[in-house]
Scaffold this motif. Structure first.
Motif, mmCIF file in Angstrom:
data_model
loop_
_atom_site.group_PDB
_atom_site.id
_atom_site.type_symbol
_atom_site.label_atom_id
_atom_site.label_comp_id
_atom_site.label_asym_id
_atom_site.label_seq_id
_atom_site.Cartn_x
_atom_site.Cartn_y
_atom_site.Cartn_z
ATOM 1 N N PHE A 199 -4.760 8.073 5.766
ATOM 2 C CA PHE A 199 -5.092 8.071 4.339
ATOM 3 C C PHE A 199 -6.514 7.573 4.098
ATOM 4 O O PHE A 199 -7.170 7.970 3.138
ATOM 5 C CB PHE A 199 -4.082 7.197 3.578
ATOM 6 C CG PHE A 199 -4.190 7.288 2.084
ATOM 7 C CD1 PHE A 199 -3.924 8.475 1.414
ATOM 8 C CD2 PHE A 199 -4.564 6.180 1.331
ATOM 9 C CE1 PHE A 199 -4.019 8.557 0.032
ATOM 10 C CE2 PHE A 199 -4.661 6.248 -0.053
ATOM 11 C CZ PHE A 199 -4.389 7.435 -0.702
ATOM 12 N N SER A 200 -7.019 6.718 5.007
ATOM 13 C CA SER A 200 -8.384 6.205 4.835
ATOM 14 C C SER A 200 -9.409 7.321 5.022
ATOM 15 O O SER A 200 -10.548 7.196 4.602
ATOM 16 C CB SER A 200 -8.645 5.056 5.810
ATOM 17 O OG SER A 200 -8.697 5.564 7.139
ATOM 18 N N CYS A 210 -7.976 10.944 1.386
ATOM 19 C CA CYS A 210 -7.399 10.196 0.273
ATOM 20 C C CYS A 210 -6.512 11.070 -0.612
ATOM 21 O O CYS A 210 -5.855 10.577 -1.521
ATOM 22 C CB CYS A 210 -8.495 9.561 -0.562
ATOM 23 S SG CYS A 210 -9.644 8.624 0.435
ATOM 24 N N ARG A 242 0.822 -1.215 0.000
ATOM 25 C CA ARG A 242 0.000 0.000 0.000
ATOM 26 C C ARG A 242 0.848 1.253 0.000
ATOM 27 O O ARG A 242 0.438 2.285 -0.499
ATOM 28 C CB ARG A 242 -0.945 -0.041 1.187
ATOM 29 C CG ARG A 242 -1.892 -1.247 1.065
ATOM 30 C CD ARG A 242 -2.949 -1.232 2.115
ATOM 31 N NE ARG A 242 -3.700 0.023 2.108
ATOM 32 C CZ ARG A 242 -4.622 0.291 3.007
ATOM 33 N NH1 ARG A 242 -4.885 -0.553 3.973
ATOM 34 N NH2 ARG A 242 -5.282 1.426 2.959
ATOM 35 N N ALA A 248 4.629 7.614 2.817
ATOM 36 C CA ALA A 248 3.778 8.573 2.103
ATOM 37 C C ALA A 248 2.810 7.814 1.219
ATOM 38 O O ALA A 248 3.142 6.757 0.691
ATOM 39 C CB ALA A 248 4.635 9.522 1.269
ATOM 40 N N MET A 249 1.612 8.361 1.071
ATOM 41 C CA MET A 249 0.613 7.734 0.196
ATOM 42 C C MET A 249 -0.100 8.808 -0.600
ATOM 43 O O MET A 249 -0.117 9.983 -0.221
ATOM 44 C CB MET A 249 -0.399 6.939 1.028
ATOM 45 C CG MET A 249 0.210 5.720 1.715
ATOM 46 S SD MET A 249 -0.978 4.826 2.725
ATOM 47 C CE MET A 249 -1.847 3.927 1.457
ATOM 48 N N GLY A 250 -0.705 8.386 -1.702
ATOM 49 C CA GLY A 250 -1.490 9.294 -2.528
ATOM 50 C C GLY A 250 -0.609 10.368 -3.146
ATOM 51 O O GLY A 250 0.534 10.108 -3.534
ATOM 52 N N GLY A 291 -3.761 12.687 0.109
ATOM 53 C CA GLY A 291 -2.353 12.344 0.280
ATOM 54 C C GLY A 291 -1.954 12.485 1.728
ATOM 55 O O GLY A 291 -2.454 13.374 2.437
ATOM 56 N N VAL A 292 -1.098 11.604 2.189
ATOM 57 C CA VAL A 292 -0.656 11.621 3.587
ATOM 58 C C VAL A 292 0.839 11.336 3.624
ATOM 59 O O VAL A 292 1.344 10.491 2.864
ATOM 60 C CB VAL A 292 -1.394 10.551 4.426
ATOM 61 C CG1 VAL A 292 -0.822 10.475 5.831
ATOM 62 C CG2 VAL A 292 -2.883 10.837 4.475
ATOM 63 N N TYR A 336 -1.011 16.013 5.745
ATOM 64 C CA TYR A 336 -2.018 15.479 4.805
ATOM 65 C C TYR A 336 -2.575 16.609 3.956
ATOM 66 O O TYR A 336 -2.573 17.782 4.343
ATOM 67 C CB TYR A 336 -3.141 14.737 5.545
ATOM 68 C CG TYR A 336 -3.861 15.552 6.589
ATOM 69 C CD1 TYR A 336 -3.382 15.630 7.888
ATOM 70 C CD2 TYR A 336 -5.033 16.234 6.273
ATOM 71 C CE1 TYR A 336 -4.035 16.376 8.840
ATOM 72 C CE2 TYR A 336 -5.698 16.993 7.229
ATOM 73 C CZ TYR A 336 -5.195 17.060 8.513
ATOM 74 O OH TYR A 336 -5.830 17.810 9.468
ATOM 75 N N THR A 354 0.084 6.019 8.616
ATOM 76 C CA THR A 354 -0.144 6.581 7.285
ATOM 77 C C THR A 354 -1.418 6.012 6.661
ATOM 78 O O THR A 354 -2.266 6.756 6.145
ATOM 79 C CB THR A 354 1.059 6.268 6.369
ATOM 80 O OG1 THR A 354 2.256 6.633 7.046
ATOM 81 C CG2 THR A 354 0.965 7.027 5.056
ATOM 82 N N GLU A 355 -1.560 4.709 6.728
ATOM 83 C CA GLU A 355 -2.728 4.073 6.113
ATOM 84 C C GLU A 355 -4.032 4.528 6.756
ATOM 85 O O GLU A 355 -5.036 4.758 6.081
ATOM 86 C CB GLU A 355 -2.600 2.547 6.216
ATOM 87 C CG GLU A 355 -1.524 1.980 5.297
ATOM 88 C CD GLU A 355 -1.298 0.481 5.496
ATOM 89 O OE1 GLU A 355 -0.455 -0.074 4.777
ATOM 90 O OE2 GLU A 355 -1.970 -0.114 6.374
#
Lengths: 500, 500
Positions: free
Chosen positions: B439-440, B443, A102, B474-476, B445-446, B399, B435-436
């Motif tokens: 991010f939930s 969405c 993820r 990091a996500m998104g 970005g985090v 975020y 992070t996850e």
């Protein structure tokens, strides 16, 4: 690494494991040694040659066990030759499901792991003196595996415990982690400090309330880095993130662009102060005056130490190392004191001038009308006679003199400190000798405080980085009078508080 | 020292030497262990009981070797029971002619030797958690003998590597040096820091450019001292000189007058946070809600660990220790997360409010008109699943959200950090889980940065004091967009520079 990767030392296999066990117990001099003692014999004999070359009696009390101590410290300080990165990392790779799912590496973000401020000591292959390293390691996991954090420090230590230069140390750590962990990339940043020549000294080595890095003022510094995999792109996310994480930890990482590097000489060429032309001239001047040409026996002894450690003295980077080490060591030769004494140290003839021109601090008048003069932070570098490793710091001298009497010029007091510092010493004796000498001029009273960092305390055995040693001695009225003593000690505290 | 002075462990003599040798090589998990492994069996079995009591599967990847690691760390951390001060000091006493002649002790001056800032770790006998010690030792030689400086650090380490409280540690060091060196007197000053409860956390454990002492903010501190011989007179020259030498090293030493001490409770009674009434209530509240009464099997397991280390669980100071340790450990129980989740962690229902009331830093607008919000320095204390030792630090969360969207309350983000922190963890997973979760909700970005100090990195094995670990995820859009990432990392750097 280089000449001897994973090779075992010549002689009896297994004897080193035993030596290391003894060192851990902290009783390196005391435990009865069995046959394994013999494996250090070559180095011990060589150290005796060096002591004799320095004009010392290897059988006097402080030096009797010095060869044994030096041999053990050298063995321990180069134990990395016998350690295997594979053994350290194997079994410390942990499955982290989701690490590369993820958190999407393909899109460039996340997953960076950095261990900052791993304190290490290594040996400079150009001169055999220890150098200090602050090591920062980062990697980005792949294959859903992370490595135990302490292994990053352990792998760094394997390569620090060899004869090194900073760039190769960084490259070794980087490539070993890349090949053993197999991550997306590895980044290594090192801040390295090489001890300077005795004469250069340091302003204030014992300043506290500072990080282990920022008190290296006066040492020769070199920053290097190494990188692999996705850290190779200097403008890419991973490198920028690594640099940012170090930056808010207070470390600035710069990369030397390879194009530019080709045009100018490598900073590594000036890394070892004993190799720089300026220093070669400086030491050469001092040592040729004192000892003429270098004694062949001492150079041969150091060469044999390299061989005993399993190194190849003919390896390119080691050519000239024995000569540089001996040249440096000879600045601490006994005979040199007499010469220095005759050339520029005439107490009673020179350096006394009227108190009203004094550069010293007049911190108060005493009941008898005498004045406490003080000269603070006189730098020195000495050589620990128990370990043949430098200790360096500052001396503070306070003395009582009647208001109308002459006082001593700061540079002359500094000469006294250097005179007793520049030989095989122990700090307690150095303090006493300075006190006695100044007292021979100012019989009113003298107090001396010496503060020093001992390389032997931080680079080997107990490895207590950040520790410092202070010694005091007092004679005459200073010994008897608490008021004068307190005033002098407070002067040091005030000077320290003011950043002195 | 208490129950077991110089005694050897039950079982096979010599097996400890072997263990220590393995530790030095840095491969404590990897080397094939012979029969000597058996001597750690008792502790390993007990650790398995603790893991099961925490609701964990002892056979999962990260925990498989945890019992072995904990057993080795405990053996190593209490190796002082098997070390002899006599062996360390004998052979390291050096003749210094003149030491007590011309520097006249009878008149009260000179000859003080102080080693400052010896960094140590010890185990609190009230709760088995490690505590940090900054040790300063002074003595005044007599009989024309000085001791090798590193021996002062080694002797201090012998007593630190036992189950201790600060005052007895100081007294042990002092009396051992007095009886082995036989100087005119010994002075010992200790600054000790005990880790706090998980909930209390620390503001900023990773702050750099500070000394090893001054970054202990948030830990429970206790200063103690011990003295013998001519240091016993608080108004006398030697003590005043010792205090002055520490003072210009940045340490203030105070002595508690014995008269006053009798009237009020000893500061030692409040030393261990797990013993103080406030904390007992606090932990009791948390743990009774979660686990009811303490599981007898876990208490019995910790008692058996004490016995395996050669200690007497019935020794006065150790009564209640197993209960305190288990109570503390149970705050990291798996089941507790679900409870916390249900009680105060309702994402999507609570904690979202309009961005214009945000306490977060709006650090810039993005091309799409989204805003980078950041919440910095959210403290946590977690438990390293590889070593059953705390790691503690701060999380920074950034975020992206559209200008008109709701944002998250700082306290709710902190709950997310505590929720994932308060269990057996590794820092990489903690970072990813935070992070996850964020991010939930957002969405866009985090990005999360976690900075932590690992007790396992500094108190055992490689002993790299001062090192700290940073991890990122990091996500998104944060993963893809370097500009947003750089802005967030700079916010942390600016906050750090401003002392945040």
């Amino acid at each position: 690494m280089g000449a001897l990767g994973e090779c075992c030392l010549g002689g009896k296999p297994g004897c080193h494991g035993m030596e290391q066990m003894l060192l851990v117990g902290g009783e390196e001099e005391e435990i009865r040694l069995g046959p394994e003692l013999e494996c250090g014999g070559g180095i011990e004999d060589a150290v005796k040659v060096l002591l004799e070359g320095l004009g010392e009696d290897p059988d006097r009390d402080g030096l009797k066990k010095t060869p044994l101590r030096v041999a053990k410290a050298l063995r321990d300080g180069t134990r990395g030759y016998k350690q295997s990165v594979h053994d350290i990392v194997e079994g410390a790779l942990f499955l982290e499901a989701g690490m590369s799912n993820r958190v999407d590496r393909a899109r460039g973000g996340g997953g960076l792991v950095v261990v900052r401020d791993i304190g290490l000591f290594s040996y400079c292959e150009s001169c055999l003196l220890p150098f200090r390293v602050q090591c920062h390691v980062g990697y980005i996991p792949s294959g859903q595996h992370v490595v135990g954090l302490s292994k990053l420090a352990r792998v760094a230590d394997v390569f620090a415990k060899r004869l090194q230069d900073p760039q190769r140390l960084a490259d070794d750590i980087c490539s070993a982690l890349q090949s053993s962990i197999k991550p997306l990339g590895v980044a290594v940043s090192l801040q390295c400090w090489h001890i300077h020549l005795p004469e250069l000294g340091r302003k204030n080595p014992c300043q506290r309330h500072t990080s282990s890095r920022s008190n290296m003022q006066g040492w020769h510094e070199l920053d290097v880095c190494s990188y692999s995999g996705i850290f190779e792109d200097e403008g890419g996310d991973p490198w920028i993130e690594f640099a940012a994480v170090l930056k808010f930890g207070g470390v600035n990482v710069g990369r030397v662009e390879e194009e530019k590097e080709k045009e100018k000489p490598s900073p590594l060429q000036n890394w070892c102060p004993l190799k720089s032309p300026e220093m070669v001239q400086c030491i050469g001047k001092a040592s040729s005056k004192l000892v003429g040409t270098l004694p062949d026996a001492m150079v041969a002894a150091v060469t044999s130490i390299l061989t005993s450690l399993g190194e190849d003295p003919l390896r390119e980077e080691l050519v000239g190392t024995p000569q540089r080490f001996v040249r440096w060591l000879m600045t601490f030769r006994r005979a040199s004191f007499e010469l220095k004494l005759n050339s520029n140290f005439h107490l009673g003839q020179l350096g006394l001038y009227s108190a009203k021109n004094s550069g010293g601090d007049i911190i108060g008048s005493r009941s008898k009308g005498e004045i406490v003069h003080s000269e603070l932070s006189l730098p020195f570098c000495s050589q620990c006679e128990h370990h043949l490793l430098p200790f360096y710091g500052v001396a503070h001298i306070g003395y009582l003199a009647p208001p109308e009497s002459k006082i001593i010029d700061r540079s002359l007091l500094h000469s006294v400190v250097l005179f007793y510092g520049c030989k095989l010493q122990v700090q307690e004796r150095l303090t006493r000798q300075i006190t006695e000498t100044v007292f021979s001029i100012f019989c009113g009273g003298v107090m001396v405080v010496v503060e020093a960092d001992h390389v032997c305390m931080v680079s080997r055995g107990i490895e207590k980085m950040g520790s410092s040693t202070a010694t005091t001695a007092a004679m005459g009225q200073f010994a008897a009078n608490l008021e004068a003593k307190t005033m002098f000690l407070q002067t040091i505290a005030c000077s320290r508080a003011a950043g002195g």
